[in-house]
Design a protein around this motif. Structure first.
Motif, PDB file in Angstrom:
ATOM      1  N   PHE A  73      -9.084   4.059  -5.952  1.00  0.00           N
ATOM      2  CA  PHE A  73      -8.198   3.655  -7.053  1.00  0.00           C
ATOM      3  C   PHE A  73      -7.719   2.209  -6.873  1.00  0.00           C
ATOM      4  CE2 PHE A  73      -7.674   8.269  -6.435  1.00  0.00           C
ATOM      5  CZ  PHE A  73      -8.159   8.706  -7.657  1.00  0.00           C
ATOM      6  N   MET A  74      -8.501   1.404  -6.201  1.00  0.00           N
ATOM      7  CA  MET A  74      -8.117   0.012  -5.973  1.00  0.00           C
ATOM      8  C   MET A  74      -7.836  -0.694  -7.288  1.00  0.00           C
ATOM      9  SD  MET A  74      -7.450  -2.367  -3.814  1.00  0.00           S
ATOM     10  CE  MET A  74      -8.094  -1.670  -2.288  1.00  0.00           C
ATOM     11  N   GLY A  75      -6.635  -1.241  -7.419  1.00  0.00           N
ATOM     12  CA  GLY A  75      -6.247  -1.988  -8.605  1.00  0.00           C
ATOM     13  C   GLY A  75      -5.919  -1.140  -9.802  1.00  0.00           C
ATOM     14  N   THR A  76      -5.920   0.204  -9.648  1.00  0.00           N
ATOM     15  CA  THR A  76      -5.669   1.080 -10.784  1.00  0.00           C
ATOM     16  C   THR A  76      -4.742   2.216 -10.385  1.00  0.00           C
ATOM     17  OG1 THR A  76      -7.473   2.655 -10.371  1.00  0.00           O
ATOM     18  CG2 THR A  76      -8.017   0.647 -11.584  1.00  0.00           C
TER      19      THR A  76
ATOM     20  N   GLN B 131      -6.442  20.314   1.501  1.00  0.00           N
ATOM     21  CA  GLN B 131      -5.499  19.430   0.822  1.00  0.00           C
ATOM     22  C   GLN B 131      -6.213  18.171   0.336  1.00  0.00           C
ATOM     23  OE1 GLN B 131      -1.379  19.041   2.171  1.00  0.00           O
ATOM     24  NE2 GLN B 131      -1.799  16.903   2.649  1.00  0.00           N
ATOM     25  N   VAL B 132      -5.939  17.775  -0.898  1.00  0.00           N
ATOM     26  CA  VAL B 132      -6.457  16.536  -1.477  1.00  0.00           C
ATOM     27  C   VAL B 132      -5.275  15.621  -1.751  1.00  0.00           C
ATOM     28  CG1 VAL B 132      -7.663  15.489  -3.434  1.00  0.00           C
ATOM     29  CG2 VAL B 132      -8.459  17.681  -2.502  1.00  0.00           C
ATOM     30  N   GLU B 133      -5.325  14.401  -1.236  1.00  0.00           N
ATOM     31  CA  GLU B 133      -4.271  13.414  -1.444  1.00  0.00           C
ATOM     32  C   GLU B 133      -4.855  12.220  -2.193  1.00  0.00           C
ATOM     33  OE1 GLU B 133      -2.395  12.406   2.274  1.00  0.00           O
ATOM     34  OE2 GLU B 133      -2.558  14.472   3.005  1.00  0.00           O
ATOM     35  N   LEU B 134      -4.180  11.798  -3.245  1.00  0.00           N
ATOM     36  CA  LEU B 134      -4.630  10.685  -4.085  1.00  0.00           C
ATOM     37  C   LEU B 134      -3.582   9.586  -4.060  1.00  0.00           C
ATOM     38  CD1 LEU B 134      -5.767  12.844  -7.146  1.00  0.00           C
ATOM     39  CD2 LEU B 134      -7.174  12.121  -5.188  1.00  0.00           C
ATOM     40  N   TYR B 135      -4.024   8.351  -3.845  1.00  0.00           N
ATOM     41  CA  TYR B 135      -3.123   7.207  -3.710  1.00  0.00           C
ATOM     42  C   TYR B 135      -3.506   6.106  -4.695  1.00  0.00           C
ATOM     43  CZ  TYR B 135      -1.730   9.452   0.632  1.00  0.00           C
ATOM     44  OH  TYR B 135      -1.264  10.360   1.562  1.00  0.00           O
TER      45      TYR B 135
ATOM     46  N   ILE C 279       1.149   1.069  -9.083  1.00  0.00           N
ATOM     47  CA  ILE C 279       0.055   0.994  -8.119  1.00  0.00           C
ATOM     48  C   ILE C 279       0.395   0.170  -6.882  1.00  0.00           C
ATOM     49  CG2 ILE C 279      -1.692   1.322  -9.895  1.00  0.00           C
ATOM     50  CD1 ILE C 279      -2.275  -1.661  -9.795  1.00  0.00           C
ATOM     51  N   THR C 280       1.607  -0.343  -6.790  1.00  0.00           N
ATOM     52  CA  THR C 280       2.011  -1.102  -5.610  1.00  0.00           C
ATOM     53  C   THR C 280       3.426  -0.710  -5.221  1.00  0.00           C
ATOM     54  OG1 THR C 280       2.884  -2.951  -6.932  1.00  0.00           O
ATOM     55  CG2 THR C 280       0.568  -3.085  -6.217  1.00  0.00           C
ATOM     56  N   GLY C 281       3.796  -1.076  -4.000  1.00  0.00           N
ATOM     57  CA  GLY C 281       5.157  -0.837  -3.536  1.00  0.00           C
ATOM     58  C   GLY C 281       5.306   0.496  -2.823  1.00  0.00           C
ATOM     59  N   SER C 282       6.475   0.682  -2.200  1.00  0.00           N
ATOM     60  CA  SER C 282       6.718   1.864  -1.387  1.00  0.00           C
ATOM     61  C   SER C 282       6.807   3.144  -2.208  1.00  0.00           C
ATOM     62  CB  SER C 282       8.012   1.679  -0.589  1.00  0.00           C
ATOM     63  OG  SER C 282       9.119   1.514  -1.460  1.00  0.00           O
TER      64      SER C 282
ATOM     65  N   MET D  79       0.850  -1.186   0.000  1.00  0.00           N
ATOM     66  CA  MET D  79       0.000   0.000   0.000  1.00  0.00           C
ATOM     67  C   MET D  79       0.883   1.232   0.000  1.00  0.00           C
ATOM     68  SD  MET D  79      -2.901   1.056   2.800  1.00  0.00           S
ATOM     69  CE  MET D  79      -3.998  -0.252   2.238  1.00  0.00           C
ATOM     70  N   PRO D  80       0.557   2.256  -0.779  1.00  0.00           N
ATOM     71  CA  PRO D  80       1.382   3.455  -0.808  1.00  0.00           C
ATOM     72  C   PRO D  80       1.466   4.099   0.565  1.00  0.00           C
ATOM     73  CG  PRO D  80      -0.202   3.446  -2.605  1.00  0.00           C
ATOM     74  CD  PRO D  80      -0.566   2.322  -1.695  1.00  0.00           C
ATOM     75  N   ALA D  81       2.591   4.763   0.817  1.00  0.00           N
ATOM     76  CA  ALA D  81       2.762   5.456   2.075  1.00  0.00           C
ATOM     77  C   ALA D  81       1.844   6.655   2.154  1.00  0.00           C
ATOM     78  CB  ALA D  81       4.212   5.894   2.216  1.00  0.00           C
ATOM     79  N   LYS D  82       1.343   6.937   3.352  1.00  0.00           N
ATOM     80  CA  LYS D  82       0.583   8.156   3.573  1.00  0.00           C
ATOM     81  C   LYS D  82       1.548   9.258   3.993  1.00  0.00           C
ATOM     82  CE  LYS D  82      -3.577   6.794   2.666  1.00  0.00           C
ATOM     83  NZ  LYS D  82      -4.658   6.561   3.596  1.00  0.00           N
ATOM     84  N   PHE D  83       1.324  10.445   3.480  1.00  0.00           N
ATOM     85  CA  PHE D  83       2.173  11.571   3.848  1.00  0.00           C
ATOM     86  C   PHE D  83       1.380  12.846   3.740  1.00  0.00           C
ATOM     87  CE2 PHE D  83       2.515  11.159  -0.684  1.00  0.00           C
ATOM     88  CZ  PHE D  83       2.541  12.456  -1.156  1.00  0.00           C
TER      89      PHE D  83
END
Length: 237
Positions: A109-112, A99-103, A75-78, A1-5
């Motif tokens: 965006f599951m799987g995409t 602020q809008v954050e997109l991951y 879409i995967t990894g750090s 899962m991408p890191a949250k920041f």
């Protein structure tokens, strides 16, 4: 899962890179969220009775008070793809920042990858730990602290472009004051402090970011403080 920041920071000149963060892998650094046990200007803060943000917002953003940044790929990894947009809600010396954050690969965006789409703020989007399209407000932001954080509880985020420029709209985004834990779980304060972004348009060039250093560009509002978004260290689970 991408890191949250957290990306957007506001400071008086001279500019010093900082991050709006609660913990993470940056050694405990970053901006501090003020709660009822702390003070502002040596005065106690009653978080249960101070809302900071107007109850209804319909902001307009010029090129000098909004910014967007893209980081990573895939879409995967750090180093998965993330995009962040931020806008200054008022001209105060301690402004409120949306602020809008997109991951990529998460929730909406599951799987995409991150792509243009209309996103209803519901389900996993309602908590900072699980959201893939996250809408936040930092209230009374300074280089050292923010007075409060708000997180979305409903509404619609429409993304019309996620390459070149990040463009889209925020429609009837309801928000409530929250605390954010070390594991990034957002919890409503339940003090009656709520707001709604009735309508707002986003349109800013996507700058190439870095997980370890701030972008050198700055957005300067003449006669006011500068708005400089920076990414210091990605927040990891």
């Amino acid at each position: 899962m991408p890191a949250k920041f957290s990306l957007l920071a506001v400071s008086a000149l001279p500019l010093v890179p900082i991050a709006l963060a609660c913990g993470g892998d940056d050694g405990g650094g970053g901006i501090k969220v003020i709660d009822a046990s702390t003070t502002i200007d040596s005065k106690p803060v009653d978080a249960a009775s101070t809302c900071y943000v107007e109850t209804s917002l319909a902001p307009t953003f010029g090129s000098a008070d909004q910014f967007a940044e893209t980081n990573g790929s895939g879409i995967t990894g750090s180093n998965a793809h993330t995009e962040v947009w931020g806008g200054r809600l008022n001209p105060d010396m301690m402004p409120d920042i949306v602020q809008v954050e997109l991951y990529a690969g998460v929730a909406a965006f599951m799987g995409t990858d991150i792509t243009p789409k209309t996103i209803q703020i519901a389900g996993e989007e309602l908590n900072y730990r699980t959201c893939g399209a996250c809408v936040r407000i930092f209230a009374d932001a300074t280089q050292q602290a923010v007075a409060a954080q708000y997180f979305a509880t409903g509404g619609t985020l429409t993304l019309t472009s996620t390459t070149g420029n990040l463009t889209g709209t925020l429609s009837n985004i309801t928000m409530t004051k929250v605390t954010i834990a070390q594991d990034f779980t957002s919890t409503p304060v339940n003090d009656g402090c709520n707001t709604t972004i009735t309508n707002a348009a986003m349109n800013a060039p996507l700058m190439m970011g870095s997980a370890t250093a701030g972008n050198p560009s700055a957005l300067v509002i003449p006669g006011e403080i500068s708005v400089r978004p920076v990414v210091l260290t990605k927040r990891r689970y």
